[in-house]
Design an enzyme around this catalytic site. Structure first.
Site: not given
Length: 405
Positions: A340-341, A296-297, A382, A267, A338, A61, A380, A269, A300
């Site tokens: 940023g979006f 996380c990703l 985990e 992940g 972790n 990530s 997260h 981006g 999203q």
């Protein structure tokens, strides 16, 4: 916007400086380089964890990012072969306050400096990381170039131009660059002191009991957008067997693996960019009615798949001490984050319920569908590094699969 007055930049290279951080704003921060020599451009962020720097550096990530560690003593426990979340570091480099000292841990088998050099990653010490962190908090995560030269020779105008030309993470699909290239079956469970990871097909569960991972166990197909290994270990510990597919896997690819449940990984981006190819697949997977869990990703992307929107955060959440409120009962989980979006709460459709919120800024941290067996969290569970408050989510997911079979 809060005051973000520039750092005092020396007129010449300070004595002993072998490393530098050049921000797109024109600020120049001098320090001492370690690890690999060279230069790397990316987004400069900060991470508040006090331990676990290997897990952080190897977290996919963090692709495209340079990490400022707020804890001043990084590297003093060395490195080892166990504390990694991928074969190689994905973060571009690290910025720390104090010089890396000799390792002081019975588990260490390599100095952090040598580990960074071997993996072609740049380190920068001697930086006022409190001032840099304050700058990021007030002005947002900037683009910058981290550079290391043993001779102390740098072309600052060229580095500045590189920082200013970098387009930033918004609109950037990085999942393809960090995902696995082909499908594979995951084997291995939790880590135990003195034994390492259980690589048998009958790993220890979270409560110490053996969990069979035979062909009869619930089969989770995980789509790898930049996954951490400990996610798969926790799925196994919860009683599942796991098959991992690349980020670009099609609906037919997933269904050919005959899943009982589907997992969407973390992940790097912009989720909207990755969603160009991931969201149509996720929508088809939701229509199968099979249990689905995202992190996380993956959280999203699930949000995008049900019609919500995502936005770039001002500074992001990166640390191992983020409090999250669980709305079902008011309990507070201390989590590892972790990202940023974020998923925009106001964009959630009627068939989606918000389940968790960040107690730092109130942003969305979890959702679940009311008409299908699907849920996700922004953090997260985990850990690696981080607290273990949220391991129950893996058991919840595997339990959902058991009820649906």
């Amino acid at each position: 916007m809060a005051d973000t007055k520039p750092f005092a930049t020396p007129a010449k290279v300070p004595d002993g400086a072998t490393g530098v951080l050049v921000l797109a704003s024109g600020d120049v921060l001098w320090g001492r380089g370690f690890g690999a020599e060279g230069a790397a451009v990316g987004e400069v962020c900060f991470h508040t964890a006090m331990t676990g720097y290997q897990e952080i550096m190897t977290d996919p990530s963090f692709a495209g990012q340079v990490i400022t560690f707020t804890f001043p003593h990084i590297g003093n426990t060395g490195t080892n072969a166990d504390d990694v979340e991928a074969n190689d570091p994905h973060a571009l480099g690290m910025i720390v306050r104090e010089d890396v000292t000799a390792p002081s841990s019975f588990r260490s088998n390599e100095h952090l400096t040598e580990w960074m050099k071997r993996h072609s990653r740049i380190g920068l010490s001697g930086i006022d990381t409190r001032a840099l962190t304050r700058r990021i908090r007030q002005g947002g995560a900037p683009n910058g170039v981290i550079a290391h030269s043993a001779t102390g020779t740098f072309d600052i105008p060229a580095l500045l131009a590189q920082a200013q030309a970098w387009p930033g993470l918004e609109g950037m699909d990085l999942a393809k660059t960090v995902s696995c290239e082909t499908h594979y079956g995951w084997a291995g469970g939790a880590w135990h002191l003195g034994k390492g990871y259980d690589d048998s097909r009958s790993p220890a569960s979270a409560n110490g009991a053996d969990v069979a991972t035979s062909a009869a166990a619930p089969h989770v197909v995980a789509i790898d957008y930049g996954s951490k290994r400990n996610i798969f270990r926790n799925l196994v510990a919860a009683g599942a067997r796991v098959t991992v597919l690349p980020a670009t896997a099609t609906f037919d690819d997933v269904m050919a693996a005959n899943p009982d449940g589907i997992f969407l990984s973390n992940g790097p981006g912009d989720p909207a960019a990755t969603g160009e190819y991931a969201v149509p697949v996720i929508r088809q997977l939701l229509d199968t009615g099979k249990p689905l869990f995202g992190i996380c990703l993956g959280h999203q992307l699930l949000g995008l798949a049900v019609g919500a929107t995502t936005t770039k955060m001002f500074q992001g959440h990166r640390g191992a001490n983020h409090p999250v409120k669980r709305l079902s009962d008011g309990a507070v989980e201390i989590t590892s984050m972790n990202h940023g979006f974020a998923v925009e709460r106001d964009s959630l459709p009627a068939n989606v319920r918000e389940t968790h919120v960040s107690l730092f800024d109130g942003s969305n941290a979890g959702l679940e569908l009311t008409d299908r067996p699907a849920f996700s969290v922004q953090y997260h569970p985990e850990a690696s590094p981080g607290p273990q408050d949220s391991f129950y989510l893996f058991e919840r997911f595997v339990g959902m699969i058991g009820k649906s079979r």
